[in-house]
Design a protein around this motif. Structure first.
Motif, PDB file in Angstrom:
ATOM      1  N   LEU A 120     -28.211 -17.368 -36.853  1.00 22.72           N
ATOM      2  CA  LEU A 120     -27.589 -16.097 -37.222  1.00 22.72           C
ATOM      3  C   LEU A 120     -26.489 -16.325 -38.258  1.00 22.72           C
ATOM      4  O   LEU A 120     -26.449 -15.646 -39.296  1.00 22.72           O
ATOM      5  CB  LEU A 120     -27.004 -15.408 -35.982  1.00 22.72           C
ATOM      6  N   TYR A 121     -25.598 -17.267 -37.973  1.00 23.67           N
ATOM      7  CA  TYR A 121     -24.484 -17.499 -38.890  1.00 23.67           C
ATOM      8  C   TYR A 121     -24.972 -18.020 -40.240  1.00 23.67           C
ATOM      9  O   TYR A 121     -24.390 -17.695 -41.273  1.00 23.67           O
ATOM     10  CB  TYR A 121     -23.456 -18.431 -38.255  1.00 23.67           C
ATOM     11  N   ALA A 122     -26.042 -18.784 -40.239  1.00 22.26           N
ATOM     12  CA  ALA A 122     -26.622 -19.233 -41.510  1.00 22.26           C
ATOM     13  C   ALA A 122     -27.128 -18.029 -42.309  1.00 22.26           C
ATOM     14  O   ALA A 122     -26.905 -17.946 -43.524  1.00 22.26           O
ATOM     15  CB  ALA A 122     -27.754 -20.231 -41.260  1.00 22.26           C
ATOM     16  N   GLN A 123     -27.783 -17.102 -41.637  1.00 20.75           N
ATOM     17  CA  GLN A 123     -28.266 -15.901 -42.325  1.00 20.75           C
ATOM     18  C   GLN A 123     -27.121 -15.059 -42.853  1.00 20.75           C
ATOM     19  O   GLN A 123     -27.259 -14.363 -43.857  1.00 20.75           O
ATOM     20  CB  GLN A 123     -29.153 -15.063 -41.399  1.00 20.75           C
ATOM     21  N   MET A 124     -25.978 -15.119 -42.184  1.00 25.33           N
ATOM     22  CA  MET A 124     -24.805 -14.350 -42.598  1.00 25.33           C
ATOM     23  C   MET A 124     -23.952 -15.134 -43.614  1.00 25.33           C
ATOM     24  O   MET A 124     -22.891 -14.658 -44.009  1.00 25.33           O
ATOM     25  CB  MET A 124     -23.958 -14.005 -41.370  1.00 25.33           C
ATOM     26  N   SER A 125     -24.407 -16.335 -43.989  1.00 24.71           N
ATOM     27  CA  SER A 125     -23.677 -17.226 -44.909  1.00 24.71           C
ATOM     28  C   SER A 125     -22.321 -17.648 -44.350  1.00 24.71           C
ATOM     29  O   SER A 125     -21.383 -17.888 -45.101  1.00 24.71           O
ATOM     30  CB  SER A 125     -23.522 -16.587 -46.292  1.00 24.71           C
ATOM     31  N   LEU A 126     -22.236 -17.735 -43.043  1.00 29.41           N
ATOM     32  CA  LEU A 126     -21.043 -18.260 -42.376  1.00 29.41           C
ATOM     33  C   LEU A 126     -21.331 -19.725 -42.053  1.00 29.41           C
ATOM     34  O   LEU A 126     -21.664 -20.087 -40.931  1.00 29.41           O
ATOM     35  CB  LEU A 126     -20.730 -17.446 -41.116  1.00 29.41           C
TER      36      LEU A 126
END
Length: 181
Positions: A120-126
């Motif tokens: 999820l965080y990868a998809q959000m660029s976090l």
């Protein structure tokens, strides 16, 4: 309609007739719908059925049951793929919280939650958060399943992707090669 979808809809009609609207068997069938709709990129329908399974499991099993944690994670994943990131984060964290309470933070079921949060965080660029959760999952998967497991390979690959985002190409290459071993 796809033939698989036709069969799922027929099964749904039969399950509703046999078990009623709030049966655990129906929740299991709804999870099959989620899988089907995720694989066919119909993410809003996946969310719809994941929510139905979530509601049934919450009512029947309660919020502290391991199966409810899995259903909650499935809803979080469906929301993530539907690009509903805030809702996805809430459900994925809820799933992790249940699993942590039941099994402790280093249990392999928690590693699946860490992996989903990393994705999820990868998809959000976090990228920092994605790396943190991928490392947690990676460590647990290595300890639980070993270096040759799919679980370890997936989280190692996520770590490689995150290394690219921070321009650490040497680490990225190492992680990608390690995920292929």
């Amino acid at each position: 309609l796809d033939i698989a979808e036709v069969h799922l809809l027929q099964a749904k009609a039969l399950y509703l007739q046999l078990y009623g609207e709030n049966a655990i068997q129906l929740s299991t069938l709804y999870t099959n719908f989620v899988d089907f709709y995720m694989k066919t990129s119909k993410f809003n329908l996946a969310v719809e059925y994941a929510q139905k399974a979530y509601d049934i499991d919450k009512k029947i099993l309660g919020e502290n049951h391991p199966e409810f944690a899995t259903t909650t994670m499935n809803l979080g994943r469906a929301l993530m793929y539907a690009s509903r990131y805030d809702e996805a984060e809430t459900k994925l964290k809820q799933s992790l919280s249940i699993r942590t309470k039941l099994f402790g933070e280093n249990h392999f079921t928690c590693a699946y939650s860490y992996q989903n949060l990393a994705e999820l965080y990868a998809q959000m660029s976090l990228n920092k958060e994605a790396t943190t959760f991928a490392e947690k999952a990676n460590t647990i998967f290595l300890k639980t399943f070993g270096k040759n497991s799919v679980e370890y390979a997936v989280t190692t690959n996520i770590l490689g992707e995150q290394a690219i985002f921070i321009a650490n190409y040497s680490l990225a290459t190492t992680k990608f090669l390690e995920s292929l071993d």
